[in-house]
Design a protein around this motif. Structure first.
Motif, PDB file in Angstrom:
ATOM      1  N   UNK A   1       0.819  -1.222   0.000  1.00  0.00           N
ATOM      2  CA  UNK A   1       0.000   0.000   0.000  1.00  0.00           C
ATOM      3  C   UNK A   1       0.849   1.268   0.000  1.00  0.00           C
ATOM      4  N   UNK A   2       1.860   1.336   0.854  1.00  0.00           N
ATOM      5  CA  UNK A   2       2.708   2.523   0.904  1.00  0.00           C
ATOM      6  C   UNK A   2       3.571   2.619  -0.350  1.00  0.00           C
ATOM      7  N   UNK A   3       4.062   1.481  -0.838  1.00  0.00           N
ATOM      8  CA  UNK A   3       4.846   1.476  -2.067  1.00  0.00           C
ATOM      9  C   UNK A   3       4.050   2.000  -3.240  1.00  0.00           C
ATOM     10  N   UNK A   4       2.818   1.542  -3.396  1.00  0.00           N
ATOM     11  CA  UNK A   4       1.957   2.000  -4.485  1.00  0.00           C
ATOM     12  C   UNK A   4       1.670   3.498  -4.372  1.00  0.00           C
ATOM     13  N   UNK A   5       1.314   3.926  -3.167  1.00  0.00           N
ATOM     14  CA  UNK A   5       0.988   5.341  -2.968  1.00  0.00           C
ATOM     15  C   UNK A   5       2.192   6.226  -3.278  1.00  0.00           C
ATOM     16  N   UNK A   6       3.370   5.770  -2.891  1.00  0.00           N
ATOM     17  CA  UNK A   6       4.594   6.539  -3.148  1.00  0.00           C
ATOM     18  C   UNK A   6       4.897   6.591  -4.636  1.00  0.00           C
ATOM     19  N   UNK A   7       4.717   5.478  -5.324  1.00  0.00           N
ATOM     20  CA  UNK A   7       4.948   5.447  -6.769  1.00  0.00           C
ATOM     21  C   UNK A   7       4.035   6.431  -7.486  1.00  0.00           C
ATOM     22  N   UNK A   8       2.778   6.466  -7.108  1.00  0.00           N
ATOM     23  CA  UNK A   8       1.826   7.391  -7.750  1.00  0.00           C
ATOM     24  C   UNK A   8       2.213   8.839  -7.471  1.00  0.00           C
ATOM     25  N   UNK A   9       2.605   9.130  -6.237  1.00  0.00           N
ATOM     26  CA  UNK A   9       2.995  10.501  -5.903  1.00  0.00           C
ATOM     27  C   UNK A   9       4.201  10.948  -6.718  1.00  0.00           C
ATOM     28  N   UNK A  10       5.202  10.090  -6.838  1.00  0.00           N
ATOM     29  CA  UNK A  10       6.375  10.436  -7.643  1.00  0.00           C
ATOM     30  C   UNK A  10       6.002  10.568  -9.114  1.00  0.00           C
ATOM     31  N   UNK A  11       5.163   9.684  -9.614  1.00  0.00           N
ATOM     32  CA  UNK A  11       4.749   9.746 -11.017  1.00  0.00           C
ATOM     33  C   UNK A  11       4.008  11.039 -11.308  1.00  0.00           C
ATOM     34  N   UNK A  12       3.168  11.463 -10.402  1.00  0.00           N
ATOM     35  CA  UNK A  12       2.433  12.722 -10.580  1.00  0.00           C
ATOM     36  C   UNK A  12       3.379  13.908 -10.675  1.00  0.00           C
ATOM     37  N   UNK A  13       4.562  13.759 -10.080  1.00  0.00           N
ATOM     38  CA  UNK A  13       5.552  14.837 -10.107  1.00  0.00           C
ATOM     39  C   UNK A  13       6.637  14.588 -11.153  1.00  0.00           C
ATOM     40  N   UNK A  14       6.375  13.653 -12.088  1.00  0.00           N
ATOM     41  CA  UNK A  14       7.215  13.529 -13.271  1.00  0.00           C
ATOM     42  C   UNK A  14       8.338  12.527 -13.224  1.00  0.00           C
ATOM     43  N   UNK A  15       8.497  11.752 -12.136  1.00  0.00           N
ATOM     44  CA  UNK A  15       9.612  10.807 -12.035  1.00  0.00           C
ATOM     45  C   UNK A  15       9.306   9.512 -12.772  1.00  0.00           C
ATOM     46  N   UNK A  16      10.325   8.937 -13.390  1.00  0.00           N
ATOM     47  CA  UNK A  16      10.235   7.569 -13.886  1.00  0.00           C
ATOM     48  C   UNK A  16      10.217   6.643 -12.675  1.00  0.00           C
ATOM     49  N   UNK A  17       9.523   5.503 -12.802  1.00  0.00           N
ATOM     50  CA  UNK A  17       9.290   4.642 -11.648  1.00  0.00           C
ATOM     51  C   UNK A  17       9.805   3.231 -11.893  1.00  0.00           C
ATOM     52  N   UNK A  18      10.600   2.732 -10.932  1.00  0.00           N
ATOM     53  CA  UNK A  18      11.018   1.334 -10.926  1.00  0.00           C
ATOM     54  C   UNK A  18      10.549   0.715  -9.614  1.00  0.00           C
ATOM     55  N   UNK A  19       9.835  -0.397  -9.715  1.00  0.00           N
ATOM     56  CA  UNK A  19       9.273  -1.053  -8.546  1.00  0.00           C
ATOM     57  C   UNK A  19       9.762  -2.486  -8.459  1.00  0.00           C
ATOM     58  N   UNK A  20       9.901  -2.984  -7.248  1.00  0.00           N
ATOM     59  CA  UNK A  20      10.126  -4.416  -7.078  1.00  0.00           C
ATOM     60  C   UNK A  20       9.288  -4.915  -5.926  1.00  0.00           C
ATOM     61  N   UNK A  21       8.999  -6.204  -5.984  1.00  0.00           N
ATOM     62  CA  UNK A  21       8.261  -6.879  -4.923  1.00  0.00           C
ATOM     63  C   UNK A  21       8.459  -8.373  -5.133  1.00  0.00           C
ATOM     64  N   UNK A  22       7.878  -9.175  -4.253  1.00  0.00           N
ATOM     65  CA  UNK A  22       7.992 -10.624  -4.390  1.00  0.00           C
ATOM     66  C   UNK A  22       6.930 -11.209  -5.311  1.00  0.00           C
ATOM     67  N   UNK A  23       5.890 -10.447  -5.606  1.00  0.00           N
ATOM     68  CA  UNK A  23       4.765 -10.968  -6.391  1.00  0.00           C
ATOM     69  C   UNK A  23       5.142 -11.107  -7.871  1.00  0.00           C
ATOM     70  N   UNK A  24       4.530 -12.061  -8.572  1.00  0.00           N
ATOM     71  CA  UNK A  24       4.800 -12.238 -10.006  1.00  0.00           C
ATOM     72  C   UNK A  24       4.430 -10.997 -10.799  1.00  0.00           C
ATOM     73  N   UNK A  25       5.083 -10.813 -11.931  1.00  0.00           N
ATOM     74  CA  UNK A  25       4.867  -9.617 -12.740  1.00  0.00           C
ATOM     75  C   UNK A  25       3.414  -9.463 -13.164  1.00  0.00           C
ATOM     76  N   UNK A  26       2.733 -10.569 -13.395  1.00  0.00           N
ATOM     77  CA  UNK A  26       1.343 -10.502 -13.847  1.00  0.00           C
ATOM     78  C   UNK A  26       0.457  -9.744 -12.859  1.00  0.00           C
ATOM     79  N   UNK A  27       0.785  -9.829 -11.573  1.00  0.00           N
ATOM     80  CA  UNK A  27      -0.031  -9.154 -10.562  1.00  0.00           C
ATOM     81  C   UNK A  27       0.204  -7.649 -10.549  1.00  0.00           C
ATOM     82  N   UNK A  28       1.262  -7.194 -11.231  1.00  0.00           N
ATOM     83  CA  UNK A  28       1.613  -5.769 -11.215  1.00  0.00           C
ATOM     84  C   UNK A  28       1.130  -5.024 -12.456  1.00  0.00           C
TER      85      UNK A  28
END
Length: 260
Positions: free
Chosen positions: A24-51
């Motif tokens: 939840x915090x990772x997603x919210x942070x990614x959206x906030x950075x994206x809204x301010x123009x940053x490229x986004x790289x994310x990682x997690x343990x879940x398979x790519x299909x879930x992302x």
């Protein structure tokens, strides 16, 4: 339709890299950075299909977004992920160590395997991630911002989650050590320590039992429970270009819980 606006974007032409990116915090942070123009790289343990759905959401802000399935407790996997990100999105300079796990078991109940795994993810994973990211910035003489997502549990005893508390307490000192070493290189390192957040494990528990949510709210002196978006906003605050002097600090946002 694009969700972008014509206003100035604080993180345009920068790259944010976030562990625990599907939480939840990772997603919210990614959206906030994206809204301010940053490229986004994310990682997690879940398979790519879930992302895939979330990646589409982030890209709707007219920024690139990539996801990798990575175990942060594996130093070589972290290094490979950062290298891939650098090749495709540019050297990450907004580094958010967010991945964490929690085991609900007291000192006498938690197993050695559970204890070791939790410290491997919460502490060692944060070390591997921030260390290699700093190396890349240092090698290229680039400034940067690092934020450790800690917890008020790192400074207040929580007998039902001792491994989590110990890992977050150690993270605070890791933040300070890294901040001092990186200061001459223009890399600012800080920690955010939230209190009760309606997200993650707590959020799921409260969703199943709303009465517990109200009990938690009553415990907070401000009588408010934070959202993941509120935490994300403060992470961006610590990374903002106008933050030129704050480093080695812990931003405690717990509604006054630690005052009790």
């Amino acid at each position: 339709m694009s969700m972008t606006t014509t206003q100035h974007k604080s993180f345009a032409n920068q790259t944010a890299i976030i562990t625990g990116g599907l939480g939840d915090i990772g997603r919210a942070t990614a959206v906030q950075f994206a809204m301010q123009g940053a490229a986004i790289a994310l990682c997690d343990l879940k398979p790519e299909a879930t992302a895939l759905e979330f990646i589409t959401t982030v890209k709707s802000y007219d920024v690139p977004c990539e996801y990798s399935q990575v175990d942060v407790s594996d130093a070589k996997s972290i290094q490979a992920w950062i290298d891939r990100t650098e090749n495709s999105l540019g050297t990450p300079n907004l580094i958010i160590a967010n991945a964490a796990m929690v085991t609900l078991a007291g000192i006498l109940d938690i197993t050695p395997e559970q204890w070791s795994k939790e410290l491997d993810v919460n502490l060692n994973g944060a070390f591997y991630f921030t260390r290699y990211a700093c190396l890349r910035l240092h090698e290229k003489s680039l400034p940067g911002r690092i934020v450790f997502v800690g917890s008020w549990a790192g400074s207040s005893v929580h007998p039902h989650i001792p491994a989590y508390s110990v890992s977050k307490a150690a993270m605070t000192m890791l933040c300070k050590c890294l901040a001092l070493e990186m200061a001459p290189h223009g890399i600012l390192v800080n920690e955010i320590a939230p209190g009760y957040v309606n997200a993650g494990l707590s959020g799921r528990m409260w969703e199943d039992d709303p009465g517990q949510l109200e009990k938690a709210r009553e415990k907070v002196p401000l009588k408010k429970i934070m959202t993941a978006e509120m935490v994300a906003e403060k992470i961006l605050y610590l990374c903002h270009p106008q933050n030129e002097h704050m480093t080695g600090s812990t931003l405690l946002m717990d509604g006054g819980l630690s005052l009790l």
